[in-house]
Design a protein around this motif. Structure first.
Motif, mmCIF file in Angstrom:
data_model
loop_
_atom_site.group_PDB
_atom_site.id
_atom_site.type_symbol
_atom_site.label_atom_id
_atom_site.label_comp_id
_atom_site.label_asym_id
_atom_site.label_seq_id
_atom_site.Cartn_x
_atom_site.Cartn_y
_atom_site.Cartn_z
ATOM 1 N N PHE A 3 -0.799 7.708 -0.853
ATOM 2 C CA PHE A 3 -1.641 7.963 0.301
ATOM 3 C C PHE A 3 -2.859 8.749 -0.161
ATOM 4 O O PHE A 3 -2.754 9.623 -1.029
ATOM 5 C CB PHE A 3 -0.881 8.770 1.362
ATOM 6 C CG PHE A 3 0.185 7.982 2.057
ATOM 7 C CD1 PHE A 3 -0.061 7.358 3.268
ATOM 8 C CD2 PHE A 3 1.445 7.854 1.492
ATOM 9 C CE1 PHE A 3 0.928 6.630 3.910
ATOM 10 C CE2 PHE A 3 2.440 7.130 2.117
ATOM 11 C CZ PHE A 3 2.178 6.515 3.332
ATOM 12 N N SER A 5 -6.783 10.468 1.296
ATOM 13 C CA SER A 5 -7.818 10.716 2.297
ATOM 14 C C SER A 5 -9.019 11.298 1.576
ATOM 15 O O SER A 5 -8.882 11.914 0.509
ATOM 16 C CB SER A 5 -7.324 11.669 3.387
ATOM 17 O OG SER A 5 -7.015 12.929 2.841
ATOM 18 N N GLY A 36 -5.673 -4.216 6.520
ATOM 19 C CA GLY A 36 -5.701 -3.258 7.615
ATOM 20 C C GLY A 36 -5.822 -3.981 8.937
ATOM 21 O O GLY A 36 -6.082 -5.188 8.990
ATOM 22 N N SER A 40 -10.453 -1.583 11.240
ATOM 23 C CA SER A 40 -10.090 -0.476 10.351
ATOM 24 C C SER A 40 -11.163 -0.150 9.322
ATOM 25 O O SER A 40 -11.134 0.928 8.722
ATOM 26 C CB SER A 40 -8.762 -0.771 9.646
ATOM 27 O OG SER A 40 -8.853 -1.950 8.876
ATOM 28 N N ALA A 160 -6.086 2.701 6.873
ATOM 29 C CA ALA A 160 -5.387 3.139 8.080
ATOM 30 C C ALA A 160 -6.081 4.354 8.680
ATOM 31 O O ALA A 160 -5.593 5.485 8.585
ATOM 32 C CB ALA A 160 -3.933 3.465 7.757
ATOM 33 N N PRO A 161 -7.221 4.162 9.323
ATOM 34 C CA PRO A 161 -7.925 5.292 9.933
ATOM 35 C C PRO A 161 -7.193 5.778 11.178
ATOM 36 O O PRO A 161 -6.229 5.159 11.640
ATOM 37 C CB PRO A 161 -9.286 4.690 10.306
ATOM 38 C CG PRO A 161 -8.973 3.249 10.571
ATOM 39 C CD PRO A 161 -7.891 2.884 9.587
ATOM 40 N N ASP A 162 -7.656 6.882 11.716
ATOM 41 C CA ASP A 162 -7.156 7.339 13.002
ATOM 42 C C ASP A 162 -7.315 6.224 14.026
ATOM 43 O O ASP A 162 -8.351 5.543 14.073
ATOM 44 C CB ASP A 162 -7.947 8.587 13.433
ATOM 45 C CG ASP A 162 -7.494 9.103 14.782
ATOM 46 O OD1 ASP A 162 -6.519 9.845 14.822
ATOM 47 O OD2 ASP A 162 -8.156 8.746 15.787
ATOM 48 N N GLU A 163 -6.288 6.021 14.855
ATOM 49 C CA GLU A 163 -6.309 4.900 15.791
ATOM 50 C C GLU A 163 -7.456 4.987 16.796
ATOM 51 O O GLU A 163 -8.018 3.960 17.193
ATOM 52 C CB GLU A 163 -4.970 4.800 16.519
ATOM 53 C CG GLU A 163 -3.911 4.069 15.728
ATOM 54 C CD GLU A 163 -4.261 2.605 15.518
ATOM 55 O OE1 GLU A 163 -4.166 1.814 16.472
ATOM 56 O OE2 GLU A 163 -4.660 2.249 14.401
ATOM 57 N N ALA A 203 1.792 -1.796 6.020
ATOM 58 C CA ALA A 203 1.227 -0.799 5.103
ATOM 59 C C ALA A 203 2.227 -0.367 4.043
ATOM 60 O O ALA A 203 1.846 0.027 2.938
ATOM 61 C CB ALA A 203 0.736 0.415 5.891
ATOM 62 N N VAL A 209 -2.620 3.631 0.438
ATOM 63 C CA VAL A 209 -2.945 3.690 1.859
ATOM 64 C C VAL A 209 -4.029 4.742 2.045
ATOM 65 O O VAL A 209 -3.843 5.920 1.713
ATOM 66 C CB VAL A 209 -1.714 4.050 2.710
ATOM 67 C CG1 VAL A 209 -2.107 4.168 4.180
ATOM 68 C CG2 VAL A 209 -0.625 2.998 2.540
ATOM 69 N N THR A 211 -5.997 6.910 4.423
ATOM 70 C CA THR A 211 -5.759 7.391 5.787
ATOM 71 C C THR A 211 -6.980 7.999 6.443
ATOM 72 O O THR A 211 -7.015 8.157 7.654
ATOM 73 C CB THR A 211 -4.623 8.437 5.797
ATOM 74 O OG1 THR A 211 -4.984 9.516 4.928
ATOM 75 C CG2 THR A 211 -3.321 7.813 5.326
ATOM 76 N N ARG A 212 -7.961 8.379 5.643
ATOM 77 C CA ARG A 212 -9.161 8.971 6.255
ATOM 78 C C ARG A 212 -10.347 8.765 5.342
ATOM 79 O O ARG A 212 -10.265 9.024 4.142
ATOM 80 C CB ARG A 212 -8.986 10.476 6.505
ATOM 81 C CG ARG A 212 -10.154 11.084 7.261
ATOM 82 C CD ARG A 212 -9.788 12.479 7.754
ATOM 83 N NE ARG A 212 -9.716 13.450 6.668
ATOM 84 C CZ ARG A 212 -10.756 14.158 6.221
ATOM 85 N NH1 ARG A 212 -11.959 14.002 6.746
ATOM 86 N NH2 ARG A 212 -10.605 15.034 5.240
#
Length: 214
Positions: A3, A5, A36, A40, A160-163, A203, A209, A211-212
Motif C-alpha cells: 500500500f 500514499s 481501479g 479513480s 484506490a482514492p477516497d470514495e 484490489a 495499491v 490509496t492517496r
C-alpha cells in the motif's frame, strides 16, 4: 501487495517511474496494468507516468474495446455501458498477448469520450517500446476471459482514492462531456457505481495499491 500514499503528486510520479524503469531494464518488454473503479484516476496516472518516460512507454487503454453504441443497442446493453459484458474482452486479452509476445508493431484502439465510441488502430506500439502501460476497470477480474490477463502483466497497480474524491471526479468528468448535473450524478450513482462494486474487491490481487495521491 503493498500500500502506498503520496503527499505530493510529484512524489508519486517519481516513485512509480522508478518502479516502472526497473521492470523494463532486463531487455524484455514490461507490461504494467493500472486498475481501479470508474473515476479513480487510472487514465491520469497512466498518462503522467508515460509522459515522464517519453518514448520508453506507450499507453494502451482497455476502454478502446468498448462495443460500439449500435452494437450495445442491438444487444440491449446500452444502459449498462461500461459493465464487463459491454466490452470485447477477448479482443483485449488477445491484444495484451500480442504485446507480451512483442510481435512487431501492434495497433491498439482508442476510446474517444467526446463521441463515446472506440476508434480502431489509433495507437501504435512499435517493437522497440520497452514498457506498455495499460489501464482499465477490469484487469483483475477472475471471470473468463478477464482472468487470463493477470499472468500477462509484470505488475498491476490499483488506484484506490477516497470514495468521495472518486465520486466527485466522476461527476465532473460526466459534466465535462455534456451531461447535466442531475444526469451526471445519476450516472455516477447508477451504472458506474455498480461497476465500481465489481472492481473494488479485486484490489487484493494487485501488486501495489495507491490509496492517496493529488
Amino acid at each position: 501487495m503493498l500500500f502506498a500514499s503520496f503527499p505530493r503528486r510529484q512524489d508519486m510520479i517519481d516513485t512509480l517511474v522508478d518502479r516502472a524503469t526497473r521492470l523494463a531494464r532486463n531487455g524484455q518488454r514490461a507490461i504494467i496494468g493500472i486498475c481501479g473503479a470508474p473515476g479513480s484516476g487510472k487514465s491520469t496516472l497512466a498518462s503522467a507516468v508515460s509522459d515522464a518516460l517519453g518514448e520508453r512507454a506507450t499507453v494502451v487503454g482497455m476502454d478502446g474495446f468498448h462495443l460500439a453504441q449500435a452494437e450495445l443497442e442491438r444487444l440491449g446493453r446500452a444502459e449498462r455501458k461500461g459493465a464487463p459484458d459491454t466490452f470485447d474482452a477477448a479482443g483485449y486479452v488477445h491484444l495484451i498477448q500480442r504485446l507480451r509476445a512483442n510481435e512487431g508493431t501492434v495497433y491498439a484502439p482508442l476510446f474517444r469520450r467526446d463521441i463515446e465510441e472506440p476508434i480502431a488502430n489509433a495507437v501504435a506500439v512499435p517493437p522497440e517500446t520497452p514498457l506498455v502501460i495499460t489501464e482499465g476497470n477490469y484487469l483483475l477480474l477472475t471471470d473468463p476471459p478477464w482472468d487470463e490477463l493477470r499472468a500477462l502483466f509484470d505488475e498491476v497497480w490499483f488506484v484506490a482514492p477516497d470514495e468521495s474524491d472518486r465520486m466527485r471526479r466522476l461527476v465532473e468528468r460526466h459534466r465535462a462531456y455534456g451531461r447535466s448535473a442531475d444526469a451526471a450524478l445519476a450516472r455516477a450513482r447508477g451504472s458506474d457505481q455498480a461497476n465500481a462494486e465489481l472492481v473494488l474487491p479485486t484490489a487484493s490481487r494487485a501488486d501495489l495499491v495507491i490509496t492517496r495521491w493529488q
